[in-house]
Design a protein around this motif. Structure first.
Motif, PDB file in Angstrom:
ATOM      1  N   LEU A 181       4.944 -66.895  10.659  1.00 30.44           N
ATOM      2  CA  LEU A 181       3.541 -66.523  10.765  1.00 30.44           C
ATOM      3  C   LEU A 181       3.146 -66.305  12.221  1.00 30.44           C
ATOM      4  O   LEU A 181       2.486 -65.320  12.556  1.00 30.44           O
ATOM      5  N   ILE A 182       3.578 -67.212  13.090  1.00 33.24           N
ATOM      6  CA  ILE A 182       3.248 -67.087  14.515  1.00 33.24           C
ATOM      7  C   ILE A 182       3.895 -65.839  15.104  1.00 33.24           C
ATOM      8  O   ILE A 182       3.265 -65.102  15.869  1.00 33.24           O
ATOM      9  N   MET A 183       5.147 -65.574  14.769  1.00 34.69           N
ATOM     10  CA  MET A 183       5.844 -64.392  15.282  1.00 34.69           C
ATOM     11  C   MET A 183       5.172 -63.112  14.806  1.00 34.69           C
ATOM     12  O   MET A 183       5.037 -62.151  15.567  1.00 34.69           O
ATOM     13  N   ASN A 184       4.747 -63.081  13.551  1.00 33.22           N
ATOM     14  CA  ASN A 184       4.066 -61.893  13.021  1.00 33.22           C
ATOM     15  C   ASN A 184       2.726 -61.679  13.710  1.00 33.22           C
ATOM     16  O   ASN A 184       2.348 -60.547  14.027  1.00 33.22           O
ATOM     17  N   LYS A 185       1.994 -62.763  13.955  1.00 34.74           N
ATOM     18  CA  LYS A 185       0.707 -62.643  14.646  1.00 34.74           C
ATOM     19  C   LYS A 185       0.909 -62.184  16.078  1.00 34.74           C
ATOM     20  O   LYS A 185       0.139 -61.387  16.604  1.00 34.74           O
ATOM     21  N   ALA A 186       1.968 -62.681  16.740  1.00 36.14           N
ATOM     22  CA  ALA A 186       2.259 -62.280  18.118  1.00 36.14           C
ATOM     23  C   ALA A 186       2.644 -60.811  18.170  1.00 36.14           C
ATOM     24  O   ALA A 186       2.256 -60.086  19.087  1.00 36.14           O
ATOM     25  N   LEU A 234       8.245 -71.188   7.826  1.00 32.81           N
ATOM     26  CA  LEU A 234       7.108 -70.359   7.423  1.00 32.81           C
ATOM     27  C   LEU A 234       6.069 -70.260   8.539  1.00 32.81           C
ATOM     28  O   LEU A 234       5.532 -69.190   8.816  1.00 32.81           O
ATOM     29  N   ILE A 235       5.797 -71.377   9.201  1.00 31.11           N
ATOM     30  CA  ILE A 235       4.830 -71.379  10.308  1.00 31.11           C
ATOM     31  C   ILE A 235       5.360 -70.536  11.455  1.00 31.11           C
ATOM     32  O   ILE A 235       4.622 -69.752  12.070  1.00 31.11           O
ATOM     33  N   SER A 236       6.653 -70.659  11.755  1.00 29.29           N
ATOM     34  CA  SER A 236       7.264 -69.875  12.827  1.00 29.29           C
ATOM     35  C   SER A 236       7.165 -68.377  12.539  1.00 29.29           C
ATOM     36  O   SER A 236       6.845 -67.586  13.425  1.00 29.29           O
ATOM     37  N   TYR A 268      22.321 -68.793 -10.345  1.00 29.59           N
ATOM     38  CA  TYR A 268      21.054 -68.297  -9.816  1.00 29.59           C
ATOM     39  C   TYR A 268      20.281 -69.444  -9.173  1.00 29.59           C
ATOM     40  O   TYR A 268      19.791 -70.329  -9.872  1.00 29.59           O
ATOM     41  N   VAL A 269      20.200 -69.428  -7.849  1.00 34.00           N
ATOM     42  CA  VAL A 269      19.540 -70.514  -7.121  1.00 34.00           C
ATOM     43  C   VAL A 269      18.512 -69.942  -6.157  1.00 34.00           C
ATOM     44  O   VAL A 269      18.627 -68.807  -5.700  1.00 34.00           O
ATOM     45  N   SER A 270      17.504 -70.724  -5.861  1.00 34.23           N
ATOM     46  CA  SER A 270      16.510 -70.408  -4.840  1.00 34.23           C
ATOM     47  C   SER A 270      16.476 -71.562  -3.860  1.00 34.23           C
ATOM     48  O   SER A 270      16.314 -72.721  -4.261  1.00 34.23           O
ATOM     49  N   ASP A 271      16.625 -71.244  -2.576  1.00 39.01           N
ATOM     50  CA  ASP A 271      16.666 -72.271  -1.544  1.00 39.01           C
ATOM     51  C   ASP A 271      15.288 -72.888  -1.332  1.00 39.01           C
ATOM     52  O   ASP A 271      14.267 -72.356  -1.783  1.00 39.01           O
ATOM     53  N   ALA A 272      15.297 -73.992  -0.619  1.00 43.30           N
ATOM     54  CA  ALA A 272      14.055 -74.688  -0.292  1.00 43.30           C
ATOM     55  C   ALA A 272      13.242 -73.871   0.703  1.00 43.30           C
ATOM     56  O   ALA A 272      13.798 -73.213   1.588  1.00 43.30           O
ATOM     57  N   LEU A 273      11.936 -73.900   0.546  1.00 42.96           N
ATOM     58  CA  LEU A 273      11.046 -73.309   1.542  1.00 42.96           C
ATOM     59  C   LEU A 273      10.775 -74.368   2.604  1.00 42.96           C
ATOM     60  O   LEU A 273      10.284 -75.451   2.291  1.00 42.96           O
ATOM     61  N   VAL A 274      11.134 -74.061   3.830  1.00 41.49           N
ATOM     62  CA  VAL A 274      10.948 -75.008   4.918  1.00 41.49           C
ATOM     63  C   VAL A 274       9.650 -74.647   5.631  1.00 41.49           C
ATOM     64  O   VAL A 274       9.491 -73.531   6.127  1.00 41.49           O
ATOM     65  N   LEU A 275       8.720 -75.590   5.658  1.00 41.88           N
ATOM     66  CA  LEU A 275       7.391 -75.355   6.205  1.00 41.88           C
ATOM     67  C   LEU A 275       7.442 -74.883   7.656  1.00 41.88           C
ATOM     68  O   LEU A 275       6.700 -73.993   8.047  1.00 41.88           O
ATOM     69  N   GLU A 276       8.349 -75.456   8.446  1.00 40.39           N
ATOM     70  CA  GLU A 276       8.459 -75.069   9.855  1.00 40.39           C
ATOM     71  C   GLU A 276       8.852 -73.608  10.004  1.00 40.39           C
ATOM     72  O   GLU A 276       8.364 -72.906  10.890  1.00 40.39           O
TER      73      GLU A 276
END
Length: 156
Positions: A144-149, A140-142, A130-138
């Protein structure tokens, strides 16, 4: 005191000081050495390790219990195989989970282990399922921008 006796004592003192500095330098550069024999070696495979590096800490309940020993790309599974060396006698159950976490917002990345409730324990050389990958800040920002667009598009 005789000059040769004084010179001998000064030489011994200097040699002891240099030996102590060498010991400390080796201890700082290799925290797993000098008697901290690993008692458990575990493996885990991640889709994305972010900025995880070799010698990154492995923590359980916020306490450093080991280090990342090796990171290797697996060409068959297209995943990163990570080997953890734990310096603890604590037992981790077979349903233990591993998560790549970050200290603070932009701090170093480390692996956090959370043990499960299974009665059987992982043995040295075992694999964490059972593993969880790293959250990559870039990423997440991408997103967010796509959802706002997408929200800003006028509906027909």
């Amino acid at each position: 005191m005789n000059k040769s006796v004084m010179d001998t004592w000064v030489g011994l003192l200097v040699a002891a000081g240099l030996g102590a500095m060498l010991f400390l330098a080796l201890k700082v550069s290799n925290p797993a050495g000098f008697g901290d024999e690993p008692s458990l070696i575990l493996n885990a495979s991640f889709n994305n390790i972010g900025g995880l590096k070799v010698n990154a800490p492995v923590k359980s309940s916020g306490v450093v219990i080991g280090r990342v020993n090796r990171i290797q790309f697996n060409p068959k599974t297209h995943q990163a195989d990570v080997t953890l060396t734990l310096n603890t006698t604590a037992a981790f159950s077979t349903d233990t989970s591993a998560e790549i976490l970050t200290s603070g917002l932009l701090g170093e990345q480390y692996i956090g282990l959370a043990t499960g409730a299974e009665a059987t324990n992982l043995k040295s050389g075992g694999r964490i399922q059972y593993v969880s990958d790293a959250l990559v800040l870039e990423q997440l920002i991408s997103q967010l921008i796509m959802n706002k667009a997408a929200d800003a598009k006028p509906s027909p």
